[in-house]
Design a protein around this motif. Structure first.
Motif, PDB file in Angstrom:
ATOM      1  N   PRO A  61     -36.963  67.994 -13.732  1.00  0.00           N
ATOM      2  CA  PRO A  61     -36.225  69.225 -13.430  1.00  0.00           C
ATOM      3  C   PRO A  61     -35.720  69.355 -11.999  1.00  0.00           C
ATOM      4  O   PRO A  61     -34.915  70.233 -11.706  1.00  0.00           O
ATOM      5  N   ARG A 107     -25.879  63.416  -8.491  1.00  0.00           N
ATOM      6  CA  ARG A 107     -26.084  64.409  -9.564  1.00  0.00           C
ATOM      7  C   ARG A 107     -27.309  65.241  -9.193  1.00  0.00           C
ATOM      8  O   ARG A 107     -28.429  64.727  -9.147  1.00  0.00           O
ATOM      9  N   GLN A 109     -29.817  68.606  -9.732  1.00  0.00           N
ATOM     10  CA  GLN A 109     -30.333  69.715 -10.518  1.00  0.00           C
ATOM     11  C   GLN A 109     -31.611  70.228  -9.864  1.00  0.00           C
ATOM     12  O   GLN A 109     -32.262  69.497  -9.126  1.00  0.00           O
ATOM     13  N   GLU A 129     -25.800  71.332 -10.432  1.00  0.00           N
ATOM     14  CA  GLU A 129     -26.018  72.359 -11.448  1.00  0.00           C
ATOM     15  C   GLU A 129     -25.977  73.718 -10.756  1.00  0.00           C
ATOM     16  O   GLU A 129     -26.452  73.852  -9.631  1.00  0.00           O
ATOM     17  N   ASP A 131     -27.505  76.438 -10.740  1.00  0.00           N
ATOM     18  CA  ASP A 131     -28.725  77.098 -10.269  1.00  0.00           C
ATOM     19  C   ASP A 131     -29.472  76.272  -9.212  1.00  0.00           C
ATOM     20  O   ASP A 131     -30.547  76.672  -8.766  1.00  0.00           O
ATOM     21  N   ALA A 132     -28.922  75.145  -8.811  1.00  0.00           N
ATOM     22  CA  ALA A 132     -29.601  74.283  -7.838  1.00  0.00           C
ATOM     23  C   ALA A 132     -29.724  74.977  -6.485  1.00  0.00           C
ATOM     24  O   ALA A 132     -28.860  75.763  -6.088  1.00  0.00           O
ATOM     25  N   THR A 187     -22.514  74.081 -15.176  1.00  0.00           N
ATOM     26  CA  THR A 187     -23.735  74.448 -15.881  1.00  0.00           C
ATOM     27  C   THR A 187     -24.508  73.187 -16.246  1.00  0.00           C
ATOM     28  O   THR A 187     -23.958  72.075 -16.262  1.00  0.00           O
ATOM     29  N   ALA A 188     -25.773  73.373 -16.550  1.00  0.00           N
ATOM     30  CA  ALA A 188     -26.617  72.231 -16.899  1.00  0.00           C
ATOM     31  C   ALA A 188     -26.061  71.474 -18.094  1.00  0.00           C
ATOM     32  O   ALA A 188     -26.164  70.245 -18.173  1.00  0.00           O
ATOM     33  N   LEU A 191     -23.337  69.051 -16.849  1.00  0.00           N
ATOM     34  CA  LEU A 191     -23.581  68.313 -15.607  1.00  0.00           C
ATOM     35  C   LEU A 191     -23.259  66.828 -15.774  1.00  0.00           C
ATOM     36  O   LEU A 191     -22.523  66.242 -14.968  1.00  0.00           O
ATOM     37  N   ASP A 192     -23.784  66.219 -16.815  1.00  0.00           N
ATOM     38  CA  ASP A 192     -23.532  64.795 -17.026  1.00  0.00           C
ATOM     39  C   ASP A 192     -22.071  64.526 -17.337  1.00  0.00           C
ATOM     40  O   ASP A 192     -21.514  63.501 -16.927  1.00  0.00           O
TER      41      ASP A 192
END
Length: 262
Positions: A61, A107, A109, A129, A131-132, A187-188, A191-192
């Protein structure tokens, strides 16, 4: 090959993952040594055009929470000479990653704190992401963001650094994008996908041109235009007559894809 770093090759793209999720992918001496060793080997592969892009990620996470608490505890009793050796190893790691010839896509998160934020600073493209959380939190431990400082300053400038280095405050991905540390926030769920989109864009570039474009940035970044002119004029002249440059220009004129993106 490594205990705390995993690698995966997909075509010309190398995926490098910090793999200590139990401690939020924090640095210790071994992580630093493994990243330095990987960067050296990857740079050689990049110069042979075996690697054209690298994606840096963190398992679990959290992307990277900075220094490992146990490692930090072990340094409390270090002499100044031991701390110098320790700092030199960390500096060598960041320099090796910063000098990677091909694009480094990060990347992020969860959180990128201290050295984790430093990894973002040495990356060419950073996707976070939404919320990071980010932070240069060293001063709250009575130390300073010294090793990562030059790389961070090159990204965010002195004004933002004065606020964030001196307060140690954590800040959002939105703020990170505003100051230039992050390039895209998603958003999560996507992300990828956003990382893959950047990878695809990078692979549209000529392999040699991408390497030379990255090198050119550091060559001219702090030089006045008139002083940099000799370097830039030579760079474009050499690229235009190179085999890759000729192929790219002919492909454009003939309305076809160049050989490297077919």
């Amino acid at each position: 090959m490594y205990e705390y770093v995993t690698t995966r090759r997909e075509g010309p793209v190398e995926y490098l993952t910090l793999n200590r999720p139990d401690v939020r992918n924090a640095f210790n001496e071994q992580v630093i040594a493994e990243l330095t060793d990987w960067a050296s080997a990857a740079s050689e592969s990049a110069r042979r055009h075996e690697i054209r892009a690298v994606v840096l990620a963190g398992a679990g996470p959290t992307f990277c929470a900075g220094a490992d608490a146990k490692w930090m505890a072990s340094t409390v009793g270090y002499t100044e000479a031991e701390n110098l050796r320790d700092g030199q190893a960390l500096a060598a790691m960041f320099l090796a990653l910063n000098h990677l010839p091909v694009p480094l896509i990060c990347r992020i998160q969860g959180a990128a704190l201290g050295g984790g934020a430093g990894l973002a600073a040495v990356s060419d493209i950073v996707v976070a992401e939404h919320d990071a959380i980010f932070g240069f939190t060293e001063v709250r431990l009575g130390i300073v963001p010294a090793i990562i400082g030059p790389f961070v300053l090159a990204k965010i400038g002195q004004s933002a650094a004065r606020e964030l280095f001196l307060t140690g405050a954590r800040f959002s991905a939105t703020r990170a994008r505003e100051i230039g540390l992050v390039h895209a926030i998603v958003t999560a769920a996507v992300l990828d996908g956003q990382v893959s989109e950047y990878v695809g864009q990078v692979l549209l570039a000529g392999p040699e041109a991408a390497i030379e474009a990255k090198a050119l940035i550091s060559q001219v970044a702090d030089r006045p235009p008139a002083e940099a002119a000799a370097t830039t004029v030579r760079a474009i002249a050499q690229r235009r007559v190179s085999a890759e440059g000729q192929e790219g220009l002919r492909a454009f004129l003939e309305k076809r894809n160049p050989s490297w993106s077919r």
